[in-house]
Design an enzyme around this catalytic site. Structure first.
Site, PDB file in Angstrom:
ATOM      1  N   LYS A 114       0.827  -1.273   0.020  1.00  0.00           N
ATOM      2  CA  LYS A 114       0.170  -0.075  -0.065  1.00  0.00           C
ATOM      3  C   LYS A 114       0.986   1.327  -0.011  1.00  0.00           C
ATOM      4  CE  LYS A 114      -4.337  -1.633   0.894  1.00  0.00           C
ATOM      5  NZ  LYS A 114      -5.521  -1.986   1.435  1.00  0.00           N
ATOM      6  N   LYS A 194      -4.021  -9.428  -6.837  1.00  0.00           N
ATOM      7  CA  LYS A 194      -5.404  -9.961  -6.234  1.00  0.00           C
ATOM      8  C   LYS A 194      -6.600  -9.031  -6.551  1.00  0.00           C
ATOM      9  CE  LYS A 194      -6.636  -8.601  -2.072  1.00  0.00           C
ATOM     10  NZ  LYS A 194      -7.096  -8.473  -0.784  1.00  0.00           N
ATOM     11  N   LYS A 197     -11.233  -4.469  -3.909  1.00  0.00           N
ATOM     12  CA  LYS A 197     -12.026  -3.362  -4.124  1.00  0.00           C
ATOM     13  C   LYS A 197     -11.198  -1.938  -4.398  1.00  0.00           C
ATOM     14  CE  LYS A 197     -14.313  -4.979  -0.104  1.00  0.00           C
ATOM     15  NZ  LYS A 197     -13.516  -4.772   0.903  1.00  0.00           N
TER      16      LYS A 197
HETATM   17  P1  ADP Z   1     -10.480  -5.813  -0.308  1.00  0.00           P
HETATM   18  O1  ADP Z   1      -8.946  -6.363  -0.531  1.00  0.00           O
HETATM   19  O2  ADP Z   1     -11.196  -6.280  -1.513  1.00  0.00           O
HETATM   20  O3  ADP Z   1     -10.573  -4.576   0.199  1.00  0.00           O
HETATM   21  P2  ADP Z   1     -11.161  -6.925   2.475  1.00  0.00           P
HETATM   22  O4  ADP Z   1      -9.754  -6.526   2.748  1.00  0.00           O
HETATM   23  O5  ADP Z   1     -12.344  -6.383   2.894  1.00  0.00           O
HETATM   24  O6  ADP Z   1     -11.144  -6.965   0.802  1.00  0.00           O
HETATM   25  O7  ADP Z   1     -10.907  -8.579   2.562  1.00  0.00           O
HETATM   26  C1  ADP Z   1     -12.177  -9.195   3.143  1.00  0.00           C
HETATM   27  C2  ADP Z   1     -11.983 -10.561   3.175  1.00  0.00           C
HETATM   28  O8  ADP Z   1     -11.866 -11.123   1.577  1.00  0.00           O
HETATM   29  C3  ADP Z   1     -10.719 -11.250   3.809  1.00  0.00           C
HETATM   30  O9  ADP Z   1     -10.725 -12.367   4.394  1.00  0.00           O
HETATM   31  C4  ADP Z   1     -10.018 -11.418   2.386  1.00  0.00           C
HETATM   32  O10 ADP Z   1      -9.177 -12.427   2.729  1.00  0.00           O
HETATM   33  C5  ADP Z   1     -10.819 -11.844   1.346  1.00  0.00           C
HETATM   34  N1  ADP Z   1     -10.373 -11.474   0.072  1.00  0.00           N
HETATM   35  C6  ADP Z   1     -10.188 -10.403  -0.320  1.00  0.00           C
HETATM   36  N2  ADP Z   1      -9.847 -10.314  -1.758  1.00  0.00           N
HETATM   37  C7  ADP Z   1      -9.772 -11.517  -1.883  1.00  0.00           C
HETATM   38  C8  ADP Z   1      -9.415 -12.284  -3.142  1.00  0.00           C
HETATM   39  N3  ADP Z   1      -9.096 -11.678  -4.252  1.00  0.00           N
HETATM   40  N4  ADP Z   1      -9.314 -13.752  -2.985  1.00  0.00           N
HETATM   41  C9  ADP Z   1      -9.566 -14.373  -2.121  1.00  0.00           C
HETATM   42  N5  ADP Z   1      -9.944 -13.837  -0.714  1.00  0.00           N
HETATM   43  C10 ADP Z   1     -10.326 -12.375  -0.763  1.00  0.00           C
END
Ligand code: ADP
Length: 330
Positions: A114, A194, A197
């Site tokens: 980040k 990955k 969002k």
């Molecule tokens: P983001 O990275 O989209 O902001 P979050 O940090 O809110 O998502 O993550 C919420 C949950 O979703 C966590 O348990 C995270 O490990 C899972 N997660 C987020 N992105 C992925 C992905 N691309 N593949 C698998 N799991 C994910």
């Protein structure tokens, strides 16, 4: 009755939920609801570690609650709560801050990523994110944390913080364990990073079949497969990972075989994926629509969630206060 083990997991309200969140974390969260006492958080303070628009925050929190319930989090079984409504999360985070060496935080991979992505917005919250996450989990003395594999370094840090707290002040918290789903990481449409969002590379849970097709049809596959007549490598293809998450064995085996022998092209493979993915998303979207029309009901659930979560968090904090020698006057 034997006390149920507790589960905690959270999702940031930093945008609409995507299939990575659903496959990587939510499916497991849903499946644990009967066996464990589950507390699922909309972790809004985490979403504030990157630039955000306060005008959009309230709506994002509401949307996240709706997504959770539409996907299958049942508020009669699990506690659905908003992190900022239970102040013990940040209170405990402060105490954990005082026992967490900065060097542990500087080596966390997501902080490094980040920092690179937003070099002009490197705030204390970004560095401290894993400490707040540790607090989110242990304020409920949770033992199981369903997450995608990107969260494993954070969970390891939580365990280190717990060990340090317990050794300094006496046994207080169990060491929580991550619980991964069958598919632990979905890459974005770029096939490189990955799905997230914060990157514009997602298929969202609320997208129409046409919108999903627009995205899938141009999504990156095995980069070495340049033409339809080239055999491909399913294991190097994010579309194949999504097949593993959404398709039945027959289609998975068929696509893998036909890709390896250049029997079908990537578009054919994507069409099969589209059908299977949308079959799972369509009922979620219907439920989502119903819930979105009933705001009061959603807010009532979040209020009840706050109350149930607070009861546990207050109890933990009174234990913590006693351990660290701070008197509670209530
Ligand atoms: P983001 O990275 O989209 O902001 P979050 O940090 O809110 O998502 O993550 C919420 C949950 O979703 C966590 O348990 C995270 O490990 C899972 N997660 C987020 N992105 C992925 C992905 N691309 N593949 C698998 N799991 C994910």
């Amino acid at each position: 009755m034997i006390a149920q083990k507790r589960v905690f997991s959270g999702i940031q309200p930093s945008g609409r939920l995507h299939v990575g969140n659903y496959v990587g974390a939510m499916r497991k969260m849903i499946s644990l609801q009967d066996e464990y006492y589950c507390i699922y958080g909309i972790v809004d303070y985490h979403a504030m570690t990157v630039r955000f628009d306060p005008k959009e925050m309230e709506e994002s929190i509401f949307d996240c609650a709706v997504d959770y319930m539409a996907a299958g989090i049942d508020p009669t079984k699990s506690v659905l709560m908003v992190q900022s409504t239970v102040s013990q999360h940040t209170e405990l985070a402060w105490i954990l801050n005082t026992i967490t060496p900065i060097s542990w935080l500087l080596r966390v991979p997501t902080f490094k990523e980040k920092r690179q992505q937003n070099p002009d917005y490197v705030n204390m919250g970004l560095l401290d994110y894993p400490v707040l996450m540790a607090s989110d989990i242990i304020v409920y003395k949770a033992e199981v944390v369903p997450v995608g594999d990107d969260q494993l370094p954070h969970l390891e840090l939580t365990r280190e913080i717990v060990r340090r707290f317990n050794s300094l002040f006496g046994y207080t918290f169990p060491e929580p364990k991550a619980m991964l789903g069958e598919v632990t990481r979905i890459l974005g449409l770029d096939g490189n990073f990955k799905m997230s969002k914060s990157l514009d590379n997602c298929i969202y849970l609320d997208e129409s079949k046409d919108e999903i097709w627009k995205k899938l049809s141009t999504a990156v596959t095995d980069v070495r497969r340049k033409r339809k007549t080239d055999p491909g490598n399913p294991e190097d293809c994010n579309i194949f990972t999504m097949h593993k998450a959404f398709s039945k064995k027959g289609d998975i085996d068929y696509c893998a075989h036909e890709c390896c022998v250049a029997g079908i092209g990537c578009l054919d493979c994507k069409k099969i994926l589209l059908e299977n993915m949308y079959k799972e998303l369509e009922p979620i979207q219907k439920k989502r629509h119903e819930l979105s029309c009933n705001r009061e009901h959603v807010y009532d659930i979040l209020k009840q969630g706050q109350k149930r979560a607070e009861e546990i968090a207050v109890e933990t904090m009174s234990d913590v206060h006693a351990k660290i020698g701070v008197k509670s006057f209530h």
